[in-house]
Design a protein around this motif. Structure first.
Motif, PDB file in Angstrom:
ATOM      1  N   MET A   1      38.057  43.264  74.208  1.00  0.00           N
ATOM      2  CA  MET A   1      38.404  42.174  73.306  1.00  0.00           C
ATOM      3  C   MET A   1      39.911  42.150  73.131  1.00  0.00           C
ATOM      4  SD  MET A   1      37.324  39.929  70.897  1.00  0.00           S
ATOM      5  CE  MET A   1      38.478  38.894  70.059  1.00  0.00           C
ATOM      6  N   ALA A   2      40.476  40.980  73.236  1.00  0.00           N
ATOM      7  CA  ALA A   2      41.906  40.809  73.031  1.00  0.00           C
ATOM      8  C   ALA A   2      42.220  40.891  71.541  1.00  0.00           C
ATOM      9  CB  ALA A   2      42.339  39.459  73.589  1.00  0.00           C
ATOM     10  N   THR A   3      43.483  40.947  71.250  1.00  0.00           N
ATOM     11  CA  THR A   3      43.922  40.970  69.866  1.00  0.00           C
ATOM     12  C   THR A   3      43.468  39.710  69.146  1.00  0.00           C
ATOM     13  OG1 THR A   3      45.868  42.218  70.531  1.00  0.00           O
ATOM     14  CG2 THR A   3      45.958  41.139  68.412  1.00  0.00           C
ATOM     15  N   LEU A   4      43.023  39.872  67.922  1.00  0.00           N
ATOM     16  CA  LEU A   4      42.631  38.710  67.125  1.00  0.00           C
ATOM     17  C   LEU A   4      43.875  37.949  66.678  1.00  0.00           C
ATOM     18  CD1 LEU A   4      39.869  40.147  64.758  1.00  0.00           C
ATOM     19  CD2 LEU A   4      39.567  38.762  66.784  1.00  0.00           C
ATOM     20  N   PRO A   5      43.815  36.619  66.671  1.00  0.00           N
ATOM     21  CA  PRO A   5      44.966  35.822  66.209  1.00  0.00           C
ATOM     22  C   PRO A   5      45.025  35.821  64.684  1.00  0.00           C
ATOM     23  CG  PRO A   5      43.177  34.375  66.859  1.00  0.00           C
ATOM     24  CD  PRO A   5      42.737  35.785  67.172  1.00  0.00           C
ATOM     25  N   VAL A   6      45.465  36.944  64.113  1.00  0.00           N
ATOM     26  CA  VAL A   6      45.459  37.139  62.666  1.00  0.00           C
ATOM     27  C   VAL A   6      46.836  37.612  62.224  1.00  0.00           C
ATOM     28  CG1 VAL A   6      44.523  38.564  60.815  1.00  0.00           C
ATOM     29  CG2 VAL A   6      43.006  37.713  62.587  1.00  0.00           C
ATOM     30  N   ALA A   7      47.320  37.049  61.139  1.00  0.00           N
ATOM     31  CA  ALA A   7      48.557  37.517  60.510  1.00  0.00           C
ATOM     32  C   ALA A   7      48.253  37.779  59.043  1.00  0.00           C
ATOM     33  CB  ALA A   7      49.653  36.476  60.655  1.00  0.00           C
ATOM     34  N   LEU A   8      48.755  38.897  58.547  1.00  0.00           N
ATOM     35  CA  LEU A   8      48.558  39.240  57.141  1.00  0.00           C
ATOM     36  C   LEU A   8      49.871  39.075  56.389  1.00  0.00           C
ATOM     37  CD1 LEU A   8      46.400  42.469  57.570  1.00  0.00           C
ATOM     38  CD2 LEU A   8      45.618  40.129  57.169  1.00  0.00           C
ATOM     39  N   ASP A   9      49.775  38.621  55.151  1.00  0.00           N
ATOM     40  CA  ASP A   9      50.956  38.417  54.303  1.00  0.00           C
ATOM     41  C   ASP A   9      51.071  39.598  53.354  1.00  0.00           C
ATOM     42  OD1 ASP A   9      52.961  37.629  52.617  1.00  0.00           O
ATOM     43  OD2 ASP A   9      52.010  35.745  52.015  1.00  0.00           O
ATOM     44  N   ARG A  10      51.971  40.522  53.688  1.00  0.00           N
ATOM     45  CA  ARG A  10      52.131  41.726  52.874  1.00  0.00           C
ATOM     46  C   ARG A  10      52.741  41.444  51.504  1.00  0.00           C
ATOM     47  NH1 ARG A  10      51.153  46.000  56.318  1.00  0.00           N
ATOM     48  NH2 ARG A  10      51.184  45.440  58.502  1.00  0.00           N
ATOM     49  N   SER A  11      53.328  40.271  51.326  1.00  0.00           N
ATOM     50  CA  SER A  11      53.917  39.938  50.024  1.00  0.00           C
ATOM     51  C   SER A  11      52.925  39.228  49.102  1.00  0.00           C
ATOM     52  CB  SER A  11      55.161  39.063  50.219  1.00  0.00           C
ATOM     53  OG  SER A  11      54.798  37.817  50.785  1.00  0.00           O
ATOM     54  N   ALA A  12      51.760  38.876  49.619  1.00  0.00           N
ATOM     55  CA  ALA A  12      50.741  38.192  48.815  1.00  0.00           C
ATOM     56  C   ALA A  12      50.112  39.161  47.822  1.00  0.00           C
ATOM     57  CB  ALA A  12      49.667  37.592  49.713  1.00  0.00           C
ATOM     58  N   ALA A  13      49.593  38.605  46.757  1.00  0.00           N
ATOM     59  CA  ALA A  13      49.002  39.422  45.692  1.00  0.00           C
ATOM     60  C   ALA A  13      47.683  40.060  46.121  1.00  0.00           C
ATOM     61  CB  ALA A  13      48.776  38.562  44.456  1.00  0.00           C
ATOM     62  N   GLY A  14      46.957  39.436  47.030  1.00  0.00           N
ATOM     63  CA  GLY A  14      45.644  39.934  47.433  1.00  0.00           C
ATOM     64  C   GLY A  14      45.730  41.168  48.310  1.00  0.00           C
ATOM     65  N   ALA A  15      44.676  41.972  48.270  1.00  0.00           N
ATOM     66  CA  ALA A  15      44.596  43.172  49.103  1.00  0.00           C
ATOM     67  C   ALA A  15      44.531  42.784  50.579  1.00  0.00           C
ATOM     68  CB  ALA A  15      43.370  43.982  48.718  1.00  0.00           C
ATOM     69  N   LEU A  16      45.096  43.613  51.429  1.00  0.00           N
ATOM     70  CA  LEU A  16      45.122  43.318  52.862  1.00  0.00           C
ATOM     71  C   LEU A  16      43.717  43.229  53.450  1.00  0.00           C
ATOM     72  CD1 LEU A  16      48.126  45.535  54.021  1.00  0.00           C
ATOM     73  CD2 LEU A  16      48.091  43.060  53.695  1.00  0.00           C
ATOM     74  N   GLY A  17      42.805  44.074  52.998  1.00  0.00           N
ATOM     75  CA  GLY A  17      41.430  44.024  53.497  1.00  0.00           C
ATOM     76  C   GLY A  17      40.740  42.725  53.162  1.00  0.00           C
ATOM     77  N   VAL A  18      41.005  42.211  51.972  1.00  0.00           N
ATOM     78  CA  VAL A  18      40.432  40.929  51.556  1.00  0.00           C
ATOM     79  C   VAL A  18      41.042  39.801  52.382  1.00  0.00           C
ATOM     80  CG1 VAL A  18      40.217  39.307  49.636  1.00  0.00           C
ATOM     81  CG2 VAL A  18      39.937  41.763  49.224  1.00  0.00           C
TER      82      VAL A  18
END
Length: 79
Positions: A1-18
């Motif tokens: 499986m290739a990398t998922l096209p996902v970016a996470l916002d580390r400055s957002a209030a929500g948890a990274l897992g969520v």
């Protein structure tokens, strides 16, 4: 499986897992990920996203509980 096209916002209030579970759910809803597609291992995805493995495990566990994903022992995690 290739990398998922996902970016996470580390400055957002929500948890990274969520955030990650939401992004994966969105990929399923919009058809980027289809039923039967295999997802990367939690270790590989954590490395790709530069997050701890617990973040990817939390996201996968949430999506498994909601019925979005299926874990097949010895085979991986699938939509």
């Amino acid at each position: 499986m290739a990398t998922l096209p996902v970016a996470l916002d580390r400055s957002a209030a929500g948890a990274l897992g969520v955030q990650l579970s939401g992004r994966i759910r969105d990929l399923v809803v919009d058809g980027t990920l289809a039923r039967g597609d295999r997802l990367p291992s939690s270790r590989a995805l954590a490395a790709d996203l530069d997050v701890s493995r617990s973040v990817t495990e939390q996201a996968y566990e949430q999506l498994l509980a909601e019925g979005w994903l299926e874990a097949r022992r010895g085979s991986g995690t699938f939509v």
